[in-house]
Design a protein around this motif. Structure first.
Motif, PDB file in Angstrom:
ATOM      1  N   GLU A  31      29.448  57.592  35.138  1.00 52.24           N
ATOM      2  CA  GLU A  31      30.462  57.744  36.175  1.00 52.24           C
ATOM      3  C   GLU A  31      29.907  57.497  37.578  1.00 52.24           C
ATOM      4  OE1 GLU A  31      33.691  58.183  36.066  1.00 52.24           O
ATOM      5  OE2 GLU A  31      33.722  58.139  33.871  1.00 52.24           O
ATOM      6  N   LYS A  32      28.700  57.976  37.841  1.00 54.15           N
ATOM      7  CA  LYS A  32      28.163  57.875  39.196  1.00 54.15           C
ATOM      8  C   LYS A  32      27.844  56.434  39.610  1.00 54.15           C
ATOM      9  CE  LYS A  32      23.429  58.907  37.661  1.00 54.15           C
ATOM     10  NZ  LYS A  32      22.263  59.804  37.869  1.00 54.15           N
ATOM     11  N   TYR A  33      27.779  55.517  38.603  1.00 55.16           N
ATOM     12  CA  TYR A  33      27.481  54.114  38.926  1.00 55.16           C
ATOM     13  C   TYR A  33      28.719  53.216  38.871  1.00 55.16           C
ATOM     14  CZ  TYR A  33      22.658  55.570  38.108  1.00 55.16           C
ATOM     15  OH  TYR A  33      21.444  56.232  38.162  1.00 55.16           O
ATOM     16  N   LYS A  34      29.818  53.719  38.348  1.00 59.78           N
ATOM     17  CA  LYS A  34      30.993  52.873  38.121  1.00 59.78           C
ATOM     18  C   LYS A  34      31.550  52.277  39.407  1.00 59.78           C
ATOM     19  CE  LYS A  34      32.784  54.409  33.685  1.00 59.78           C
ATOM     20  NZ  LYS A  34      33.889  55.032  32.954  1.00 59.78           N
ATOM     21  N   LEU A  35      31.654  53.099  40.448  1.00 56.84           N
ATOM     22  CA  LEU A  35      32.250  52.613  41.685  1.00 56.84           C
ATOM     23  C   LEU A  35      31.427  51.473  42.277  1.00 56.84           C
ATOM     24  CD1 LEU A  35      34.552  52.982  43.653  1.00 56.84           C
ATOM     25  CD2 LEU A  35      33.130  54.603  44.934  1.00 56.84           C
ATOM     26  N   PHE A  36      30.111  51.567  42.146  1.00 56.30           N
ATOM     27  CA  PHE A  36      29.225  50.524  42.694  1.00 56.30           C
ATOM     28  C   PHE A  36      29.212  49.280  41.792  1.00 56.30           C
ATOM     29  CE2 PHE A  36      27.532  54.651  44.071  1.00 56.30           C
ATOM     30  CZ  PHE A  36      27.576  54.494  45.445  1.00 56.30           C
ATOM     31  N   SER A  37      29.360  49.499  40.495  1.00 54.18           N
ATOM     32  CA  SER A  37      29.312  48.374  39.546  1.00 54.18           C
ATOM     33  C   SER A  37      30.654  47.656  39.431  1.00 54.18           C
ATOM     34  CB  SER A  37      28.889  48.869  38.156  1.00 54.18           C
ATOM     35  OG  SER A  37      27.620  49.473  38.208  1.00 54.18           O
ATOM     36  N   LEU A  38      31.711  48.282  39.924  1.00 54.86           N
ATOM     37  CA  LEU A  38      33.041  47.693  39.795  1.00 54.86           C
ATOM     38  C   LEU A  38      33.145  46.358  40.524  1.00 54.86           C
ATOM     39  CD1 LEU A  38      35.921  47.977  38.754  1.00 54.86           C
ATOM     40  CD2 LEU A  38      36.484  49.238  40.856  1.00 54.86           C
ATOM     41  N   GLU A  39      32.493  46.269  41.670  1.00 57.28           N
ATOM     42  CA  GLU A  39      32.541  45.019  42.429  1.00 57.28           C
ATOM     43  C   GLU A  39      31.865  43.886  41.655  1.00 57.28           C
ATOM     44  OE1 GLU A  39      33.387  42.326  45.491  1.00 57.28           O
ATOM     45  OE2 GLU A  39      34.233  44.271  44.901  1.00 57.28           O
ATOM     46  N   ASP A  40      30.768  44.209  40.982  1.00 58.03           N
ATOM     47  CA  ASP A  40      30.102  43.188  40.159  1.00 58.03           C
ATOM     48  C   ASP A  40      31.027  42.719  39.031  1.00 58.03           C
ATOM     49  OD1 ASP A  40      27.800  43.358  41.662  1.00 58.03           O
ATOM     50  OD2 ASP A  40      26.876  44.869  40.355  1.00 58.03           O
ATOM     51  N   LEU A  41      31.759  43.664  38.455  1.00 55.82           N
ATOM     52  CA  LEU A  41      32.699  43.311  37.389  1.00 55.82           C
ATOM     53  C   LEU A  41      33.823  42.448  37.944  1.00 55.82           C
ATOM     54  CD1 LEU A  41      33.758  43.609  34.491  1.00 55.82           C
ATOM     55  CD2 LEU A  41      34.923  45.710  35.224  1.00 55.82           C
ATOM     56  N   ARG A  42      34.313  42.808  39.095  1.00 54.19           N
ATOM     57  CA  ARG A  42      35.407  42.050  39.718  1.00 54.19           C
ATOM     58  C   ARG A  42      34.977  40.616  40.010  1.00 54.19           C
ATOM     59  NH1 ARG A  42      37.946  40.681  44.509  1.00 54.19           N
ATOM     60  NH2 ARG A  42      36.030  41.075  45.689  1.00 54.19           N
ATOM     61  N   ILE A  43      33.734  40.468  40.510  1.00 54.30           N
ATOM     62  CA  ILE A  43      33.207  39.131  40.803  1.00 54.30           C
ATOM     63  C   ILE A  43      33.008  38.340  39.506  1.00 54.30           C
ATOM     64  CG2 ILE A  43      31.211  37.868  41.688  1.00 54.30           C
ATOM     65  CD1 ILE A  43      30.863  40.107  43.743  1.00 54.30           C
ATOM     66  N   SER A  44      32.505  39.018  38.471  1.00 54.58           N
ATOM     67  CA  SER A  44      32.276  38.361  37.175  1.00 54.58           C
ATOM     68  C   SER A  44      33.578  37.833  36.586  1.00 54.58           C
ATOM     69  CB  SER A  44      31.621  39.349  36.210  1.00 54.58           C
ATOM     70  OG  SER A  44      31.491  38.786  34.921  1.00 54.58           O
ATOM     71  N   VAL A  45      34.625  38.646  36.686  1.00 59.61           N
ATOM     72  CA  VAL A  45      35.939  38.221  36.185  1.00 59.61           C
ATOM     73  C   VAL A  45      36.470  37.064  37.019  1.00 59.61           C
ATOM     74  CG1 VAL A  45      38.354  38.907  35.921  1.00 59.61           C
ATOM     75  CG2 VAL A  45      36.530  40.461  35.188  1.00 59.61           C
ATOM     76  N   GLY A  46      36.337  37.170  38.343  1.00 61.16           N
ATOM     77  CA  GLY A  46      36.847  36.123  39.227  1.00 61.16           C
ATOM     78  C   GLY A  46      36.144  34.795  39.060  1.00 61.16           C
ATOM     79  N   ASN A  47      34.861  34.821  38.740  1.00 58.96           N
ATOM     80  CA  ASN A  47      34.096  33.571  38.579  1.00 58.96           C
ATOM     81  C   ASN A  47      34.586  32.742  37.390  1.00 58.96           C
ATOM     82  OD1 ASN A  47      32.468  34.083  40.780  1.00 58.96           O
ATOM     83  ND2 ASN A  47      30.811  35.007  39.579  1.00 58.96           N
ATOM     84  N   ARG A  48      35.246  33.392  36.462  1.00 56.52           N
ATOM     85  CA  ARG A  48      35.730  32.656  35.280  1.00 56.52           C
ATOM     86  C   ARG A  48      37.038  31.911  35.556  1.00 56.52           C
ATOM     87  NH1 ARG A  48      33.323  37.283  32.615  1.00 56.52           N
ATOM     88  NH2 ARG A  48      31.826  36.568  31.035  1.00 56.52           N
ATOM     89  N   LYS A  49      37.633  32.178  36.668  1.00 53.93           N
ATOM     90  CA  LYS A  49      38.928  31.544  36.979  1.00 53.93           C
ATOM     91  C   LYS A  49      38.812  30.016  37.019  1.00 53.93           C
ATOM     92  CE  LYS A  49      42.856  31.816  40.146  1.00 53.93           C
ATOM     93  NZ  LYS A  49      43.042  30.372  40.324  1.00 53.93           N
ATOM     94  N   GLU A  50      37.705  29.523  37.529  1.00 57.60           N
ATOM     95  CA  GLU A  50      37.500  28.073  37.602  1.00 57.60           C
ATOM     96  C   GLU A  50      37.510  27.455  36.197  1.00 57.60           C
ATOM     97  OE1 GLU A  50      34.236  24.829  39.329  1.00 57.60           O
ATOM     98  OE2 GLU A  50      34.041  26.969  39.776  1.00 57.60           O
ATOM     99  N   ILE A  51      36.904  28.140  35.256  1.00 59.04           N
ATOM    100  CA  ILE A  51      36.876  27.645  33.870  1.00 59.04           C
ATOM    101  C   ILE A  51      38.282  27.605  33.291  1.00 59.04           C
ATOM    102  CG2 ILE A  51      36.060  28.134  31.521  1.00 59.04           C
ATOM    103  CD1 ILE A  51      33.587  29.419  32.778  1.00 59.04           C
ATOM    104  N   PHE A  52      39.040  28.665  33.522  1.00 62.43           N
ATOM    105  CA  PHE A  52      40.400  28.743  32.990  1.00 62.43           C
ATOM    106  C   PHE A  52      41.325  27.721  33.670  1.00 62.43           C
ATOM    107  CE2 PHE A  52      39.111  33.381  32.291  1.00 62.43           C
ATOM    108  CZ  PHE A  52      38.671  33.118  30.996  1.00 62.43           C
ATOM    109  N   ASP A  53      41.117  27.505  34.975  1.00 63.67           N
ATOM    110  CA  ASP A  53      41.918  26.501  35.692  1.00 63.67           C
ATOM    111  C   ASP A  53      41.634  25.100  35.159  1.00 63.67           C
ATOM    112  OD1 ASP A  53      43.220  28.285  37.334  1.00 63.67           O
ATOM    113  OD2 ASP A  53      41.773  28.126  38.970  1.00 63.67           O
ATOM    114  N   SER A  54      40.363  24.822  34.903  1.00 70.37           N
ATOM    115  CA  SER A  54      39.976  23.518  34.368  1.00 70.37           C
ATOM    116  C   SER A  54      40.568  23.312  32.970  1.00 70.37           C
ATOM    117  CB  SER A  54      38.452  23.411  34.307  1.00 70.37           C
ATOM    118  OG  SER A  54      38.048  22.201  33.711  1.00 70.37           O
TER     119      SER A  54
END
Length: 224
Positions: A179-202
């Motif tokens: 729990e104590k790391y989730k808030l800090f790791s959430l941004e990394d998850l958000r970026i990881s998900v967002g980076n895949r958008k280019e693949i899905f768009d292609s």
């Protein structure tokens, strides 16, 4: 008139011409061998017999030609019908994939926006909702019959499916972070998900292109 029908008419005309020519030839031959010296009933019987024999042969040849024509026509019909059905099945599958990929793109966009600055006490609930949303897409994609996808269709679909499943694993795995790391790791998850958008768009562009090509091919497939 179709080419095949025109060809059959020409064949029948040729048989008719041969039959008429045979009548003339057999009559001449009959008289040359002395049929004219026989009595009228016998002469008529012999000539009729010769003509009947030739007529039977011509009829048999004509029937064979027509039967062959019908068989070839049926073979072509079955071939074109099968090709058309295969194309229609592929088109239906690609349209289903296109829709699921669109849902995936919408998911990514929504996920990026939703977790920019989330409240700490809302993270678990929102993530669980997004997890269910993505699970629905993953389950639908897993049920796609990719055996009908050929060559580049299948390769691109596998890339899409792999990235989709990896994204799902990343989101599920996030729930196991302390729990104590989730808030800090959430941004990394958000970026990881967002980076895949280019693949899905292609992939979306690729699927749309393939759909248009198959629709054009279907127009050119004529089932007689």
């Amino acid at each position: 008139m179709k080419k095949s029908e025109d060809l059959l008419v020409k064949i029948l005309i040729v048989f008719a011409g041969l039959t008429i020519g045979a009548v003339v030839v057999l009559t001449i031959i009959a008289y040359q061998i002395g049929v004219d010296e026989l009595e009228s009933p016998n002469r008529i019987a012999i000539i009729s017999g010769l003509l009947s024999m030739f007529g039977g042969i011509a009829g048999a040849i004509g029937a064979y030609a027509i039967a062959t024509y019908q068989m070839n026509k049926q073979f072509k019909y079955d071939k074109y019908k099968e090709e058309k059905q295969n194309k229609e099945t592929l088109l239906h599958t690609l349209k289903k994939i296109e829709l699921l990929n669109k849902d995936t793109i919408d998911f990514v966009s929504h996920f990026e926006n939703e977790f920019v600055n989330p409240e700490k006490d809302e993270i678990e609930v929102k993530l669980k909702i997004r997890e269910y949303d993505l699970q629905y897409i993953v389950n639908k994609v897993d049920k796609i019959n990719d055996s009908i996808l050929l060559d580049n269709h299948n390769i691109n679909f596998l890339i899409f499916s792999r990235e989709l499943n990896n994204m799902y694993i990343d989101i599920i795995g996030f729930t196991h972070i302390p729990e104590k790391y989730k808030l800090f790791s959430l941004e990394d998850l958000r970026i990881s998900v967002g980076n895949r958008k280019e693949i899905f768009d292609s992939f979306d562009t690729h699927v749309k292109t393939q759909i248009k090509e198959i629709e054009k091919e279907l127009i050119n497939i004529i089932v007689y």
